[in-house]
Design a protein around this motif. Structure first.
Motif, mmCIF file in Angstrom:
data_model
loop_
_atom_site.group_PDB
_atom_site.id
_atom_site.type_symbol
_atom_site.label_atom_id
_atom_site.label_comp_id
_atom_site.label_asym_id
_atom_site.label_seq_id
_atom_site.Cartn_x
_atom_site.Cartn_y
_atom_site.Cartn_z
ATOM 1 N N ALA A 20 0.825 -1.216 0.000
ATOM 2 C CA ALA A 20 0.000 0.000 0.000
ATOM 3 C C ALA A 20 0.857 1.262 0.000
ATOM 4 O O ALA A 20 0.445 2.295 -0.521
ATOM 5 C CB ALA A 20 -0.936 -0.001 1.200
ATOM 6 N N ARG A 21 2.042 1.175 0.563
ATOM 7 C CA ARG A 21 2.911 2.355 0.649
ATOM 8 C C ARG A 21 3.877 2.476 -0.520
ATOM 9 O O ARG A 21 4.667 3.410 -0.584
ATOM 10 C CB ARG A 21 3.680 2.315 1.967
ATOM 11 N N VAL A 39 -8.356 -4.546 -3.245
ATOM 12 C CA VAL A 39 -8.655 -3.128 -2.991
ATOM 13 C C VAL A 39 -8.817 -2.891 -1.494
ATOM 14 O O VAL A 39 -8.274 -1.932 -0.945
ATOM 15 C CB VAL A 39 -9.907 -2.676 -3.776
ATOM 16 N N ARG A 40 -9.542 -3.763 -0.825
ATOM 17 C CA ARG A 40 -9.741 -3.623 0.623
ATOM 18 C C ARG A 40 -8.398 -3.665 1.359
ATOM 19 O O ARG A 40 -8.117 -2.848 2.224
ATOM 20 C CB ARG A 40 -10.673 -4.725 1.139
ATOM 21 N N ARG A 47 -3.136 2.854 1.444
ATOM 22 C CA ARG A 47 -3.153 3.396 0.076
ATOM 23 C C ARG A 47 -4.243 4.464 0.026
ATOM 24 O O ARG A 47 -5.367 4.237 0.463
ATOM 25 C CB ARG A 47 -3.457 2.282 -0.947
ATOM 26 N N PRO A 48 -3.957 5.651 -0.473
ATOM 27 C CA PRO A 48 -4.963 6.721 -0.502
ATOM 28 C C PRO A 48 -6.174 6.328 -1.340
ATOM 29 O O PRO A 48 -6.029 5.764 -2.427
ATOM 30 C CB PRO A 48 -4.228 7.904 -1.146
ATOM 31 N N ALA A 72 -11.259 4.468 -4.574
ATOM 32 C CA ALA A 72 -12.581 4.441 -3.939
ATOM 33 C C ALA A 72 -13.673 4.184 -4.968
ATOM 34 O O ALA A 72 -14.622 3.434 -4.707
ATOM 35 C CB ALA A 72 -12.840 5.748 -3.194
ATOM 36 N N ASP A 73 -13.560 4.780 -6.155
ATOM 37 C CA ASP A 73 -14.526 4.539 -7.236
ATOM 38 C C ASP A 73 -14.535 3.059 -7.621
ATOM 39 O O ASP A 73 -15.593 2.457 -7.797
ATOM 40 C CB ASP A 73 -14.185 5.343 -8.490
ATOM 41 N N VAL A 74 -13.351 2.491 -7.776
ATOM 42 C CA VAL A 74 -13.243 1.086 -8.156
ATOM 43 C C VAL A 74 -13.846 0.201 -7.067
ATOM 44 O O VAL A 74 -14.555 -0.756 -7.368
ATOM 45 C CB VAL A 74 -11.775 0.705 -8.447
ATOM 46 N N ALA A 75 -13.585 0.534 -5.815
ATOM 47 C CA ALA A 75 -14.161 -0.246 -4.713
ATOM 48 C C ALA A 75 -15.680 -0.262 -4.811
ATOM 49 O O ALA A 75 -16.314 -1.309 -4.645
ATOM 50 C CB ALA A 75 -13.707 0.322 -3.371
ATOM 51 N N ALA A 76 -16.271 0.877 -5.110
ATOM 52 C CA ALA A 76 -17.733 0.954 -5.244
ATOM 53 C C ALA A 76 -18.210 0.158 -6.457
ATOM 54 O O ALA A 76 -19.231 -0.535 -6.389
ATOM 55 C CB ALA A 76 -18.170 2.413 -5.353
ATOM 56 N N ARG A 77 -17.487 0.236 -7.558
ATOM 57 C CA ARG A 77 -17.883 -0.496 -8.770
ATOM 58 C C ARG A 77 -17.782 -2.001 -8.579
ATOM 59 O O ARG A 77 -18.521 -2.763 -9.184
ATOM 60 C CB ARG A 77 -17.030 -0.054 -9.954
ATOM 61 N N LEU A 78 -16.857 -2.441 -7.735
ATOM 62 C CA LEU A 78 -16.691 -3.871 -7.497
ATOM 63 C C LEU A 78 -17.807 -4.452 -6.636
ATOM 64 O O LEU A 78 -17.888 -5.661 -6.465
ATOM 65 C CB LEU A 78 -15.324 -4.158 -6.871
#
Length: 105
Positions: A20-21, A39-40, A47-48, A72-78
């Motif tokens: 993540a860093r 992603v989680r 990771r920002p 964050a967008d990808v997390a929602a789409r998944l």
């Protein structure tokens, strides 16, 4: 490249804090559940959520679709079902091209 699953079907063995860093590109491939776990793991370990991300569906096919946004967008789409495995690319490299494609029309 972060793979979406372990060979024995077990939990991903990834040093999420280190990954993540990382100040660079992270590429991964998997189905919806595997990509959600990746992603989680990235978000929970620093990771920002506004890091650039691209979700590439049907990679290298004429039906290829690329969804570009933030992690964050990808997390929602998944949260919605994917009909096939997809590639996930995160990092500054996503900004280099509006619609990453493995081929040009």
């Amino acid at each position: 490249i972060v793979r979406g699953h372990e060979a024995n079907g077990g939990r991903l063995k990834v040093n999420w804090t280190h990954l993540a860093r990382t100040d660079g590109t992270i590429a991964s491939y998997g189905g919806r559940d595997e990509l959600r776990a990746i992603v989680r793991g990235l978000l929970e370990h620093g990771r920002p959520d506004d890091d650039r991300a691209a979700l590439v569906l049907h990679t290298s096919l004429a039906s290829q679709t690329t969804l570009v946004g933030t992690l964050a967008d990808v997390a929602a789409r998944l949260e919605h079902a994917l009909d096939s495995p997809a590639s996930l690319i995160t990092g500054k490299v996503v900004a280099l091209r509006a619609h990453p494609r493995s081929f040009d029309e």
